[in-house]
Enzyme design. Structure first.
Site, mmCIF file in Angstrom:
data_model
loop_
_atom_site.group_PDB
_atom_site.id
_atom_site.type_symbol
_atom_site.label_atom_id
_atom_site.label_comp_id
_atom_site.label_asym_id
_atom_site.label_seq_id
_atom_site.Cartn_x
_atom_site.Cartn_y
_atom_site.Cartn_z
ATOM 1 N N CYS A 45 -5.812 -12.734 1.183
ATOM 2 C CA CYS A 45 -4.829 -13.722 0.703
ATOM 3 C C CYS A 45 -5.447 -15.111 0.631
ATOM 4 O O CYS A 45 -5.176 -15.880 -0.289
ATOM 5 C CB CYS A 45 -3.625 -13.784 1.636
ATOM 6 S SG CYS A 45 -2.741 -12.233 1.773
HETATM 7 C C1 BEZ Z 1 -5.584 -9.705 3.655
HETATM 8 O O1 BEZ Z 1 -4.989 -10.543 2.990
HETATM 9 O O2 BEZ Z 1 -6.763 -9.827 3.916
HETATM 10 C C2 BEZ Z 1 -4.884 -8.484 4.161
HETATM 11 C C3 BEZ Z 1 -3.534 -8.540 4.459
HETATM 12 C C4 BEZ Z 1 -2.923 -7.400 4.952
HETATM 13 C C5 BEZ Z 1 -3.644 -6.231 5.118
HETATM 14 C C6 BEZ Z 1 -4.996 -6.186 4.779
HETATM 15 C C7 BEZ Z 1 -5.630 -7.325 4.307
#
Ligand code: BEZ
Length: 211
Positions: A45
């Site tokens: 994200c």
């Molecule tokens: C991420 O944004 O890195 C992420 C969020 C939830 C699960 C796996 C990765």
């Protein structure tokens, strides 16, 4: 109820890092991209939010407002923004909705319980100035999105809203377009003075009409 293409998207009022957002009023006469993130302080994200900040001038050029959503609160988002700016070398230049009560996530069907019952999937909604839904994408938490593809779809939507064309596989701005099947070839010849290439009676190409 599942949101479908062509539906008027649900209106809402919710807090964000840019203050209270009354969604339909905030969209105004622009297009909008609403995109959700599973959670603050997550690695994929963080890269996505930075990428959209970098591409913001491209969205502006197309009269598109961008707004992110993550289920945490504004105070958490503010802390995360510092990390995004530090690690992605950008200035955050668009709002992140806070959704700790999951109001918007539930309205837009962003929580898919069989994937995760509290966090959102990576959803994208492209909304036109009439507040109609024009595209949805759903990605899993483990896969970051390609925001150049979102821009490509916006180019296609804005072009095909104004000309009787559609855009073929992998089209990008400037490439040849497909003449829509409802236009007979003789009429198409008059309508598209740059010329028609007829490969089959149903498969006719023309240079992009607004170039
Ligand atoms: C991420 O944004 O890195 C992420 C969020 C939830 C699960 C796996 C990765």
């Amino acid at each position: 109820m599942t949101l479908q293409l062509g539906d008027i998207v649900p209106d809402f009022t919710q807090e964000s890092t840019h203050g209270t957002i009354h969604f339909h009023e905030w969209i105004g006469d622009s297009w909008a991209v609403l995109f959700s993130h599973p959670k603050d302080f997550t690695p994929v994200c963080t890269t996505e939010l930075g990428e959209v900040a970098r591409l913001k001038p491209e969205f502006d050029k197309r009269n598109v407002k961008v707004i992110a959503l993550s289920v945490d609160d504004v105070a958490s988002h503010q802390g995360w923004i510092s990390d995004i700016e530090e690690t992605q070398h950008v200035k955050m230049n668009y709002p992140i909705l806070a959704d700790p009560d999951r109001k918007v996530s539930n309205l837009y069907g962003m929580i898919h319980p069989n994937a995760n019952d509290t966090l959102t999937v990576r959803a994208v909604f492209i909304i036109d100035p009439n507040k109609r839904l024009r595209l949805t994408l759903t990605y899993p938490a483990s896969t970051g999105r390609n925001f150049e593809e979102i821009l490509r779809v916006i180019d296609s939507l804005q072009l095909t809203d104004n000309y009787s064309v559609a855009t073929p596989a992998n089209w990008k701005d400037g490439d040849d377009c497909v003449v829509v099947p409802s236009i007979p070839t003789e009429e198409a010849k008059a309508k598209f003075p740059k010329g028609i290439k007829e490969l089959k009676p149903y498969l006719r190409l023309t240079p992009q009409p607004n170039r």
